[in-house]
Design a protein around this motif. Structure first.
Motif, PDB file in Angstrom:
ATOM      1  N   LEU A 198       0.812  -1.218   0.000  1.00  0.00           N
ATOM      2  CA  LEU A 198       0.000   0.000   0.000  1.00  0.00           C
ATOM      3  C   LEU A 198       0.845   1.268   0.000  1.00  0.00           C
ATOM      4  CD1 LEU A 198      -2.864  -0.898   2.497  1.00  0.00           C
ATOM      5  CD2 LEU A 198      -3.137  -0.284   0.103  1.00  0.00           C
ATOM      6  N   HIS A 199       2.040   1.195   0.553  1.00  0.00           N
ATOM      7  CA  HIS A 199       2.878   2.381   0.680  1.00  0.00           C
ATOM      8  C   HIS A 199       3.870   2.552  -0.470  1.00  0.00           C
ATOM      9  CE1 HIS A 199       1.526   3.774   4.610  1.00  0.00           C
ATOM     10  NE2 HIS A 199       1.425   2.505   4.955  1.00  0.00           N
ATOM     11  N   THR A 200       3.789   1.726  -1.500  1.00  0.00           N
ATOM     12  CA  THR A 200       4.730   1.839  -2.606  1.00  0.00           C
ATOM     13  C   THR A 200       4.356   2.988  -3.539  1.00  0.00           C
ATOM     14  OG1 THR A 200       3.467   0.262  -3.955  1.00  0.00           O
ATOM     15  CG2 THR A 200       5.275  -0.621  -2.624  1.00  0.00           C
ATOM     16  N   THR A 201       5.358   3.485  -4.222  1.00  0.00           N
ATOM     17  CA  THR A 201       5.132   4.471  -5.280  1.00  0.00           C
ATOM     18  C   THR A 201       4.296   3.862  -6.397  1.00  0.00           C
ATOM     19  OG1 THR A 201       7.252   5.528  -4.784  1.00  0.00           O
ATOM     20  CG2 THR A 201       6.274   5.993  -6.940  1.00  0.00           C
ATOM     21  N   ALA A 202       4.580   2.614  -6.734  1.00  0.00           N
ATOM     22  CA  ALA A 202       3.858   1.951  -7.823  1.00  0.00           C
ATOM     23  C   ALA A 202       2.367   1.865  -7.531  1.00  0.00           C
ATOM     24  CB  ALA A 202       4.432   0.550  -8.059  1.00  0.00           C
TER      25      ALA A 202
ATOM     26  N   PRO B  22       1.560  -0.826 -17.328  1.00  0.00           N
ATOM     27  CA  PRO B  22       2.055   0.472 -17.796  1.00  0.00           C
ATOM     28  C   PRO B  22       0.900   1.451 -17.973  1.00  0.00           C
ATOM     29  CG  PRO B  22       1.825  -1.011 -19.649  1.00  0.00           C
ATOM     30  CD  PRO B  22       1.439  -1.807 -18.417  1.00  0.00           C
ATOM     31  N   PRO B  23       1.170   2.690 -18.399  1.00  0.00           N
ATOM     32  CA  PRO B  23       0.072   3.606 -18.703  1.00  0.00           C
ATOM     33  C   PRO B  23      -0.757   3.089 -19.877  1.00  0.00           C
ATOM     34  CG  PRO B  23       2.173   4.515 -19.438  1.00  0.00           C
ATOM     35  CD  PRO B  23       2.489   3.299 -18.619  1.00  0.00           C
ATOM     36  N   PHE B  24      -1.986   3.551 -19.952  1.00  0.00           N
ATOM     37  CA  PHE B  24      -2.899   3.266 -21.070  1.00  0.00           C
ATOM     38  C   PHE B  24      -3.343   1.808 -21.141  1.00  0.00           C
ATOM     39  CE2 PHE B  24       0.121   6.630 -22.609  1.00  0.00           C
ATOM     40  CZ  PHE B  24      -0.718   7.709 -22.354  1.00  0.00           C
ATOM     41  N   GLY B  25      -3.458   1.177 -19.998  1.00  0.00           N
ATOM     42  CA  GLY B  25      -4.088  -0.134 -19.916  1.00  0.00           C
ATOM     43  C   GLY B  25      -3.407  -1.207 -20.739  1.00  0.00           C
ATOM     44  N   HIS B  26      -4.226  -2.095 -21.301  1.00  0.00           N
ATOM     45  CA  HIS B  26      -3.677  -3.220 -22.066  1.00  0.00           C
ATOM     46  C   HIS B  26      -3.040  -2.755 -23.364  1.00  0.00           C
ATOM     47  CE1 HIS B  26      -5.057  -6.435 -19.452  1.00  0.00           C
ATOM     48  NE2 HIS B  26      -6.195  -5.792 -19.320  1.00  0.00           N
ATOM     49  N   THR B  27      -3.454  -1.595 -23.870  1.00  0.00           N
ATOM     50  CA  THR B  27      -2.784  -1.035 -25.041  1.00  0.00           C
ATOM     51  C   THR B  27      -1.322  -0.765 -24.732  1.00  0.00           C
ATOM     52  OG1 THR B  27      -4.818  -0.021 -25.853  1.00  0.00           O
ATOM     53  CG2 THR B  27      -2.749   0.898 -26.666  1.00  0.00           C
TER      54      THR B  27
ATOM     55  N   CYS C 200      12.343   0.850 -20.602  1.00  0.00           N
ATOM     56  CA  CYS C 200      11.053   0.163 -20.432  1.00  0.00           C
ATOM     57  C   CYS C 200      10.539   0.329 -19.006  1.00  0.00           C
ATOM     58  CB  CYS C 200      11.198  -1.312 -20.785  1.00  0.00           C
ATOM     59  SG  CYS C 200       9.670  -2.260 -20.678  1.00  0.00           S
ATOM     60  N   ASP C 201      11.406   0.129 -18.027  1.00  0.00           N
ATOM     61  CA  ASP C 201      11.004   0.305 -16.630  1.00  0.00           C
ATOM     62  C   ASP C 201      10.511   1.729 -16.390  1.00  0.00           C
ATOM     63  OD1 ASP C 201      11.602  -2.306 -15.892  1.00  0.00           O
ATOM     64  OD2 ASP C 201      13.616  -1.820 -15.176  1.00  0.00           O
ATOM     65  N   TYR C 202      11.213   2.701 -16.952  1.00  0.00           N
ATOM     66  CA  TYR C 202      10.847   4.103 -16.762  1.00  0.00           C
ATOM     67  C   TYR C 202       9.491   4.407 -17.385  1.00  0.00           C
ATOM     68  CZ  TYR C 202      11.215   9.219 -17.137  1.00  0.00           C
ATOM     69  OH  TYR C 202      10.988  10.578 -17.058  1.00  0.00           O
ATOM     70  N   VAL C 203       9.292   3.990 -18.619  1.00  0.00           N
ATOM     71  CA  VAL C 203       8.037   4.276 -19.314  1.00  0.00           C
ATOM     72  C   VAL C 203       6.885   3.506 -18.667  1.00  0.00           C
ATOM     73  CG1 VAL C 203       6.810   4.067 -21.516  1.00  0.00           C
ATOM     74  CG2 VAL C 203       9.188   4.856 -21.476  1.00  0.00           C
ATOM     75  N   ALA C 204       7.117   2.255 -18.302  1.00  0.00           N
ATOM     76  CA  ALA C 204       6.054   1.442 -17.694  1.00  0.00           C
ATOM     77  C   ALA C 204       5.600   2.033 -16.366  1.00  0.00           C
ATOM     78  CB  ALA C 204       6.528   0.008 -17.486  1.00  0.00           C
ATOM     79  N   GLY C 205       6.489   2.709 -15.666  1.00  0.00           N
ATOM     80  CA  GLY C 205       6.133   3.286 -14.385  1.00  0.00           C
ATOM     81  C   GLY C 205       5.368   4.590 -14.486  1.00  0.00           C
ATOM     82  N   MET C 206       5.280   5.166 -15.666  1.00  0.00           N
ATOM     83  CA  MET C 206       4.601   6.452 -15.839  1.00  0.00           C
ATOM     84  C   MET C 206       3.091   6.313 -15.658  1.00  0.00           C
ATOM     85  SD  MET C 206       6.459   8.051 -19.205  1.00  0.00           S
ATOM     86  CE  MET C 206       8.172   8.575 -19.193  1.00  0.00           C
TER      87      MET C 206
END
Length: 385
Positions: free
Chosen positions: A50-54, A122-127, A365-371
């Motif tokens: 619950l306390h994670t940034t993600a 990642p952002p934008f769901g399954h897309t 990839c990690d950076y973009v997926a975390g957006m």
């Protein structure tokens, strides 16, 4: 009266079904550490998640309808009412706990798995997942369950002694066995079916998203009430509640979705209980080793859910308005990925620092997926004004 951890573990063991995973029987954590005085290991895991940034970022990640969309001037807010990846996660946790409680399962373990099951989206769901998988095809691929494990074991750095959250074996196992196909990301050679708690979360995910996507589709106007007559289960539920699809109000929608959830949850409890009894499993380990997954719906409910999903696929997920937003999302992610891999010097310093260890493509990839959706749209606007 106080309930220290040892007493909580005793009470838990007394009330759980034989096939449930008891916290006192955990296989532990990769890095030994002291457990808290007044929480069980799975309660501690839940709180860490619950306390994670993600977890916080899920608030602004798309489920189906984007919270933000892109116009020439930048991100435009899309409204408060549609589900996000965060509210979807909370609904999965609610459905999971309802089923777990009825079956005598470990609710704390169930909740911890449910709250973490979509952290890797990642952002934008399954897309977004589809786009990143394509972009990473020659670099190890991308899959949201595997990414959730990366987040929880590597990317979240919150403790001085180790990377990740150092969660218990059973919570990580629950994420790895989500959707039944990604256990190799957990342990090489792992062939188990996961705990029944993990299986319940998987089933609850399907129940929750079918119900809330129907709800959001109707609220948006992309689904028309009169079209629901094509789905036998919805037609039957409406008849039972005296609902008329031709005079369908906001209250009618809420009643229908509530009845749908109740029907599917009851079917999951009944069918899973019958499967467990037929299998004769008497421990969490025997659940793992059983050749088939035991959490299920009744055949009638399974057929009804399949029909509902087919309806949503045709009428909602492939609706021109939804597809238009998907095309925008594809352009944004492809543009960001291309720019960052071609010009890594424009990445934040902390991302650049990961490149020697992770490689350029995985670090990007990690950076973009975390957006979040909003952050990705704003980053795109800055790069391509």
């Amino acid at each position: 009266m106080l309930f220290p951890r040892e007493r909580l573990l005793e009470l838990e063991a007394e009330r759980l079904a034989p096939y449930a995973q008891r916290a006192r029987d955990t296989r532990g954590r990769e890095h030994p550490e002291a457990e808290p005085a007044y929480r069980t290991p799975y309660q501690k895991d839940r709180d860490r998640i619950l306390h994670t940034t993600a977890f916080r970022r899920l608030e602004y990640k798309t489920q189906v309808f984007p919270i933000f969309t892109y116009r020439g001037e930048g991100p435009i807010y899309g409204g408060d009412y549609y589900r996000t990846r965060l509210t979807h996660t909370l609904e999965v946790a609610q459905v999971s706990r309802s089923i777990a409680r009825a079956l005598g399962l470990n609710e704390d373990l169930t909740e911890a798995i449910a709250l973490s099951h979509d952290l890797g989206h990642p952002p934008f769901g399954h897309t977004g997942e589809k786009v990143l998988h394509g972009l990473m095809e020659n670099h190890g691929g991308f899959e949201h369950n595997a990414q959730a494990l990366r987040i929880l074991t590597r990317l979240e750095v919150r403790y001085p002694g180790f990377r990740g959250l150092n969660l218990t074996h059973e919570v990580l196992e629950g994420i790895a066995t989500h959707e039944a196909a990604y256990a190799p990301h957990f342990k090489p050679g792992y062939e188990g079916k996961g705990t029944l708690e993990a299986q319940v979360v998987d089933l609850s995910d399907a129940i929750a998203y079918a119900a809330h996507d129907l709800d959001d589709g109707l609220r948006s106007g992309l689904l028309r009430p009169e079209g629901l007559v094509e789905v036998p289960l919805l037609r039957d539920l409406a008849r039972e509640e005296g609902l008329d699809f031709l005079r369908f109000s906001e209250l009618s929608r809420r009643v229908l979705v509530r009845q749908l959830l109740g029907y599917l949850i009851a079917a999951a409890i009944g069918a899973t209980h019958a499967q467990v009894a037929a299998a004769g499993v008497q421990s969490a380990e025997s659940v793992r080793r059983h050749p088939e997954r035991l959490a299920s719906l009744t055949p009638e409910a399974e057929k009804a859910l399949h029909e509902l999903k087919a309806f949503l696929m045709e009428r909602l997920y492939r609706h021109p308005e939804v597809l238009r937003e998907r095309r925008k999302a594809e352009a944004v992610l492809e543009g960001l990925f291309a720019a960052y891999t071609r010009y890594p010097e424009i990445l934040p310093k902390e991302v650049q620092a990961q490149i020697p260890e992770e490689g350029l493509y995985r670090a990007v990839c990690d950076y973009v997926a975390g957006m979040t959706d909003r952050y990705a749209l704003e980053a795109y606007r800055r790069l391509f004004p």
